[in-house]
Scaffold this motif. Structure first.
Motif, PDB file in Angstrom:
ATOM      1  N   ASP A 178      29.048  31.944   9.667  1.00 36.73           N
ATOM      2  CA  ASP A 178      28.100  31.787   8.559  1.00 36.73           C
ATOM      3  C   ASP A 178      28.522  30.696   7.568  1.00 36.73           C
ATOM      4  O   ASP A 178      27.899  30.539   6.515  1.00 36.73           O
ATOM      5  CB  ASP A 178      27.891  33.104   7.804  1.00 36.73           C
ATOM      6  CG  ASP A 178      26.419  33.340   7.458  1.00 36.73           C
ATOM      7  OD1 ASP A 178      25.553  32.816   8.179  1.00 36.73           O
ATOM      8  OD2 ASP A 178      26.144  34.017   6.461  1.00 36.73           O
ATOM      9  N   LEU A 180      29.170  26.842   5.996  1.00 35.19           N
ATOM     10  CA  LEU A 180      28.286  25.686   5.851  1.00 35.19           C
ATOM     11  C   LEU A 180      28.954  24.404   6.322  1.00 35.19           C
ATOM     12  O   LEU A 180      30.133  24.158   6.035  1.00 35.19           O
ATOM     13  CB  LEU A 180      27.875  25.506   4.388  1.00 35.19           C
ATOM     14  CG  LEU A 180      26.858  26.477   3.784  1.00 35.19           C
ATOM     15  CD1 LEU A 180      26.551  26.064   2.343  1.00 35.19           C
ATOM     16  CD2 LEU A 180      25.574  26.511   4.609  1.00 35.19           C
ATOM     17  N   ARG A 318      24.423  25.673   9.149  1.00 35.68           N
ATOM     18  CA  ARG A 318      25.189  26.906   9.033  1.00 35.68           C
ATOM     19  C   ARG A 318      25.657  27.350  10.409  1.00 35.68           C
ATOM     20  O   ARG A 318      24.879  27.358  11.371  1.00 35.68           O
ATOM     21  CB  ARG A 318      24.339  28.002   8.381  1.00 35.68           C
ATOM     22  CG  ARG A 318      25.141  29.226   7.978  1.00 35.68           C
ATOM     23  CD  ARG A 318      24.268  30.245   7.251  1.00 35.68           C
ATOM     24  NE  ARG A 318      23.821  29.794   5.952  1.00 35.68           N
ATOM     25  CZ  ARG A 318      24.538  29.866   4.835  1.00 35.68           C
ATOM     26  NH1 ARG A 318      25.780  30.341   4.881  1.00 35.68           N
ATOM     27  NH2 ARG A 318      24.049  29.460   3.683  1.00 35.68           N
TER      28      ARG A 318
END
Length: 335
Positions: A178, A180, A318
């Motif tokens: 998850d 970035l 992501r």
């Protein structure tokens, strides 16, 4: 020089887009930008080898990062907004890896705001950094990162590398689930990149449009969250746009580099002028279309940004969580 196939799809089927010289350091060295006919990725081909690239990065290349520090601090604040959506368990500091950290100023900016930071900067002429961890090898060759990262950033990096796919894979490898991946590149579908010779060839080796970026991300199990095409971080001013569209209106082929109008400074130098008010008027009289172009560039830039077709694009991606679900909204931080 070396000839290469497409880094994204592996095809060896390309169409030339334009030729231009190194306008900053070696105007006698010319390079060809091609486009893969299968996936649309743009790249320099043939290109300097990795070993030969030092010649195109002189010692003063990083000096600009130390000039006008106030302006850079504003830029870092805008970059930081892309990371504002990071959600972590209470009590854990977020971890940032900045790829191509240059002299280390953006990681320092983030460290002052509570982040643990690590940098990657293989360039030998970048300023030494001893106040946080920096790896001095190419990103793809580093195996000793201590743990994963909540965010990986690459500001104007991926257009410079010889193997973009390896960089996307490495970013996915070091990101926590998850996490970035935020990266800024030039926009190959823009007028500036594709028609106005605004790319920094041969330091820029690869040229990306949205479809190609999404294909890279899909290949490494990351999903594209958002694209922002604007001048808030770096500029690629569409100088010459008026002549480009005038040629299109009359059915003429795209400009060659040799067709690019001379700048005011080049005109002054050629005419042995000093650049006062009378000399500026002479330039306007001699180059009315170029003068009108410069006058209207800010308006055309706003139009590009509104249309999301500006020459610079920031992508937010992501890494997919292990269970395939994400509790974070499918949108980037507000700009």
């Amino acid at each position: 020089m070396e000839r290469v196939v497409c880094n994204l799809c592996g095809a060896d089927d390309q169409a030339p887009v334009y030729r231009m010289p190194d306008t900053h350091y070696a105007r006698d060295r010319w390079f060809t930008v091609v486009e893969c006919k299968r996936c649309g990725l743009g790249f320099v081909n043939p290109r300097p080898t990795q070993a030969a690239m030092d010649a195109f990065y002189p010692d003063d290349f990083f000096a600009g990062f130390e000039r006008d520090d106030r302006q850079h601090q504003r830029r870092y604040a805008r970059q930081a907004r892309f990371l504002a959506d990071i959600q972590l368990p209470e009590g854990r500091r977020p971890r940032l890896l900045d790829v191509g950290c240059a002299n280390g100023n953006f990681p320092r900016f983030m460290r002052a705001r509570g982040w643990d930071v690590v940098g990657v900067e293989p360039a030998s002429n970048a300023r030494p950094i001893d106040d946080f961890e920096v790896h001095r090898r190419p990103f793809t060759e580093i195996e000793d990162f201590s743990g994963g990262f909540d965010a990986v950033t690459a500001w104007a990096v991926l257009e410079h590398v010889h193997d973009p796919m390896a960089y996307f894979r490495k970013a996915a490898e070091v990101l926590n689930p998850d996490g970035l991946f935020v990266f800024l590149v030039t926009n190959f579908s823009s007028v500036s990149s594709r028609y106005l010779f605004r790319e920094d060839v041969p330091r820029h080796l690869y040229f990306y449009a949205g479809a190609a970026v999404k294909r890279y991300l899909d290949a490494v199990d990351m999903r594209l969250v958002a694209i922002h095409s604007d001048d808030s971080i770096f500029e690629m001013r569409p100088v010459g746009w008026l002549k480009h569209f005038a040629r299109r209106a009359f059915g003429r082929p795209p400009m060659r580099f040799e067709d690019v109008p001379e700048t005011r400074i080049e005109y002054f130098r050629r005419m042995n002028l000093r650049g006062g008010a009378k000399d500026n008027l002479r330039f306007v009289m001699a180059n009315p279309l170029s003068s009108l172009d410069r006058l209207l560039v800010p308006i055309y830039e706003r139009w590009q940004i509104w249309r999301q077709t500006y020459g610079i694009a920031t992508y937010v991606a992501r890494k997919r969580p292990r269970d395939g679900r994400s509790g974070v909204p499918n949108e980037a931080p507000a700009r």
